[in-house]
Design an enzyme around this catalytic site. Structure first.
Site, PDB file in Angstrom:
ATOM      1  N   PHE A  87       0.868  -1.181   0.000  1.00 24.14           N
ATOM      2  CA  PHE A  87       0.000   0.000   0.000  1.00 24.14           C
ATOM      3  C   PHE A  87       0.907   1.235   0.000  1.00 24.14           C
ATOM      4  CE2 PHE A  87      -2.856   3.113   1.915  1.00 24.14           C
ATOM      5  CZ  PHE A  87      -4.042   2.848   1.246  1.00 24.14           C
ATOM      6  N   ASP A 120       1.680  -5.118   8.733  1.00 21.95           N
ATOM      7  CA  ASP A 120       0.498  -4.291   8.516  1.00 21.95           C
ATOM      8  C   ASP A 120      -0.680  -5.241   8.295  1.00 21.95           C
ATOM      9  OD1 ASP A 120      -1.586  -2.774   7.418  1.00 21.95           O
ATOM     10  OD2 ASP A 120      -0.196  -1.291   6.600  1.00 21.95           O
ATOM     11  N   TYR A 153     -11.462   0.369  10.127  1.00 25.54           N
ATOM     12  CA  TYR A 153     -12.621   0.757   9.300  1.00 25.54           C
ATOM     13  C   TYR A 153     -12.856  -0.159   8.114  1.00 25.54           C
ATOM     14  CZ  TYR A 153      -8.916   3.268   6.731  1.00 25.54           C
ATOM     15  OH  TYR A 153      -7.763   3.597   6.062  1.00 25.54           O
ATOM     16  N   LYS A 154     -12.017  -1.211   7.959  1.00 23.90           N
ATOM     17  CA  LYS A 154     -12.217  -2.142   6.851  1.00 23.90           C
ATOM     18  C   LYS A 154     -13.033  -3.329   7.362  1.00 23.90           C
ATOM     19  CE  LYS A 154      -8.257  -0.265   4.440  1.00 23.90           C
ATOM     20  NZ  LYS A 154      -6.811  -0.325   4.157  1.00 23.90           N
ATOM     21  N   ARG A 166     -11.781  -4.864  -7.854  1.00 23.56           N
ATOM     22  CA  ARG A 166     -11.537  -5.489  -6.564  1.00 23.56           C
ATOM     23  C   ARG A 166     -12.873  -5.790  -5.886  1.00 23.56           C
ATOM     24  NH1 ARG A 166      -8.151  -2.775  -1.679  1.00 23.56           N
ATOM     25  NH2 ARG A 166      -9.929  -1.368  -1.727  1.00 23.56           N
TER      26      ARG A 166
HETATM   27  C1  PLP Z   1      -6.079   0.865   4.083  1.00 26.07           C
HETATM   28  C2  PLP Z   1      -4.612   0.759   4.315  1.00 26.07           C
HETATM   29  C3  PLP Z   1      -3.915   1.799   4.939  1.00 26.07           C
HETATM   30  C4  PLP Z   1      -4.650   3.074   5.279  1.00 26.07           C
HETATM   31  O1  PLP Z   1      -3.945   3.887   6.081  1.00 26.07           O
HETATM   32  P1  PLP Z   1      -4.643   5.171   6.740  1.00 26.07           P
HETATM   33  O2  PLP Z   1      -3.523   5.837   7.394  1.00 26.07           O
HETATM   34  O3  PLP Z   1      -5.707   4.667   7.656  1.00 26.07           O
HETATM   35  O4  PLP Z   1      -5.246   5.959   5.640  1.00 26.07           O
HETATM   36  C5  PLP Z   1      -2.567   1.628   5.199  1.00 26.07           C
HETATM   37  N1  PLP Z   1      -1.926   0.482   4.843  1.00 26.07           N
HETATM   38  C6  PLP Z   1      -2.578  -0.530   4.231  1.00 26.07           C
HETATM   39  C7  PLP Z   1      -1.853  -1.773   3.881  1.00 26.07           C
HETATM   40  C8  PLP Z   1      -3.936  -0.407   3.937  1.00 26.07           C
HETATM   41  O5  PLP Z   1      -4.574  -1.395   3.318  1.00 26.07           O
END
Ligand code: PLP
Length: 432
Positions: free
Chosen positions: A145, A217, A242-243, A391
């Site tokens: 990400f 992560d 939030y996911k 997705r």
């Molecule tokens: C969704 C996601 C994030 C989001 O980070 P925020 O700081 O909450 O915006 C970070 N890393 C990964 C791997 C994600 O899937």
């Protein structure tokens, strides 16, 4: 998943002609998680396959939101920091996350965004390695990400001590990249784009064998699959609520610190909420014991309160059932792509192997963006990621087998009629 080996589900998948909507209804009828669906607000006429980006609203979150706003904030005002235990919330939720992720020996707080928590965890891990000046490399994934990588780039430049970011593409690449110069490895257990899953226990062992520390992560794994942080010997973990945890838009993320580092790991963002006596208003910074020191400043209490509802729901659910259903939903989706949608230009980028798959299915189409817009217009909400990736996220708590069937039929219709070619589906919004 040996207990699934001879299940009616496997039989169904092995006989394409038996794959019917009625067969999906039968699967729903015997699904132990089916009653959970009623605990969510899900708009009529929508098949929501984007719970991996923003989980839907749990009905109980509505009530909790009005309680924390009207009673705790509205009526009880500032006393609520004590009387409604607002101050302890990041730690209370952290204990629940630790329990959910098999990490109760370690410590955790729910606080700040995942991006900020990546900064805290990677910096803390680097500092733990400071004694070995040869270790100047941070390894991560090229397809991680982007925010995770941006944070590491910023940290590298800020520290200005010759750190190098080394990017790898897969497990073999990681093996090759690990060496005596590596300080920290930052990996995302389930890739946001492809849904590919790392073997946390095995990879952690490899990283440790090379003398490095690992930060996991868990944004696309928390709430979607069983995790065993203590048993896997992970060093640090971060993730979203939030996911798959359905905590609400912008709900704070978490940062987890392993037992062996609790006494020594330092949060680089030394704010007052991480102080051992925040309300003593002392001149010097003295970190709180354990993961509490990984807090920084005043927390978003409204978001935390709502997000606790989602965490509680996950805690009350058997994660083994969640994982079993998640694999069945994704298996079903892949089987439909390969049978009823075989004629279209769709390339599966999600691993077929269970041990390497998270809870989503991603397919590439040359007109991926427009196809997803046409799907959304037809009530099937997934999302689009560059380049060309459609997705589909499957949250077992509310997704039914018939939803998978219906979504794939809508996709078939969009591709057959080429309705995605319409001008309105070519325009891009700010958020995709
Ligand atoms: C969704 C996601 C994030 C989001 O980070 P925020 O700081 O909450 O915006 C970070 N890393 C990964 C791997 C994600 O899937």
């Amino acid at each position: 998943m040996s207990d699934l080996a001879a299940s009616p589900f496997d039989t169904l998948l092995s006989a394409p002609h038996a794959l019917t909507r009625a067969a999906c209804e039968t699967l729903d009828a015997s699904d132990p998680l089916a009653p959970m669906r009623d605990q969510f607000v899900l708009p009529d006429g929508v098949i929501y396959l984007d719970g991996n980006s923003l989980g839907p609203l749990p009905k109980a979150s509505r009530e909790r939101a009005s309680e924390v706003v009207d009673i705790e904030w509205g009526r009880d005002l500032i006393a609520s920091w004590n009387t409604h235990e607002w101050f302890d919330m990041p730690q209370r939720l952290g204990r629940k996350i630790s329990q959910l992720l098999g990490g109760t020996a370690g410590g955790c707080v729910v606080s700040d965004s995942t991006s900020v928590n990546v900064f805290k965890a990677v910096t803390a891990a680097l500092e733990l390695q400071r004694g070995d000046s040869e270790r100047t490399v941070i390894i991560s994934e090229r397809q991680n990400f982007p925010s995770d990588l941006y944070i590491v780039e910023g940290l590298r430049d800020l520290l200005d001590r010759g750190l190098e970011l080394r990017l790898v593409d897969d497990a073999a690449g990681l093996q090759e990249a690990l060496g005596p110069d590596v300080a920290v490895v930052l990996l995302t257990e389930v890739n946001y784009r492809t849904g590919e899953l790392w073997d946390m226990t095995e990879v952690t062992q490899q990283v440790h064998a090379a003398g490095a520390l690992v930060v996991w992560d868990l944004c696309h794994s928390a709430g979607a699959l069983p995790i065993t942080l203590d048993e896997s010997r992970a060093d640090f973990a971060v993730g979203c609520t939030y996911k798959y945890l359905n905590g609400g838009p912008g709900a704070p993320g978490f940062v987890w610190v392993a037992e062996q580092h609790l006494a020594t790991a330092r949060n680089p963002l030394s704010g007052w909420w991480g102080h051992t006596r925040p309300f003593a208003m002392e001149t010097g910074y003295v970190p709180a014991a354990g993961a509490a020191s990984f807090q920084v400043g005043t927390q978003p209490i409204l978001s935390l309160a709502v997000c606790e509802v989602g965490i509680d729901m996950a805690l009350q659910t058997n994660m083994r059932h969640v994982r079993e259903k998640s694999l069945q939903l994704t298996d079903l989706c892949i089987a439909l792509l390969q049978t009823r949608l075989a004629e279209f230009d769709l390339t599966l980028v999600t691993p077929r192997e269970h041990a390497r798959r998270g809870s989503q299915v991603s397919v590439v189409h040359p007109e991926g963006y427009a196809v997803m817009q046409a799907l959304i217009a037809a009530g099937v909400i997934g999302d689009y990621r560059e380049p060309g990736v459609l997705r589909f996220g499957f949250t077992p708590l509310f997704t039914r087998f018939v939803d998978v069937w219906d979504a794939m039929e809508v996709l078939r219709d969009v591709l057959t009629r080429e309705s995605y070619r319409a001008q309105e589906f070519q325009r891009r919004g700010v958020v995709t």
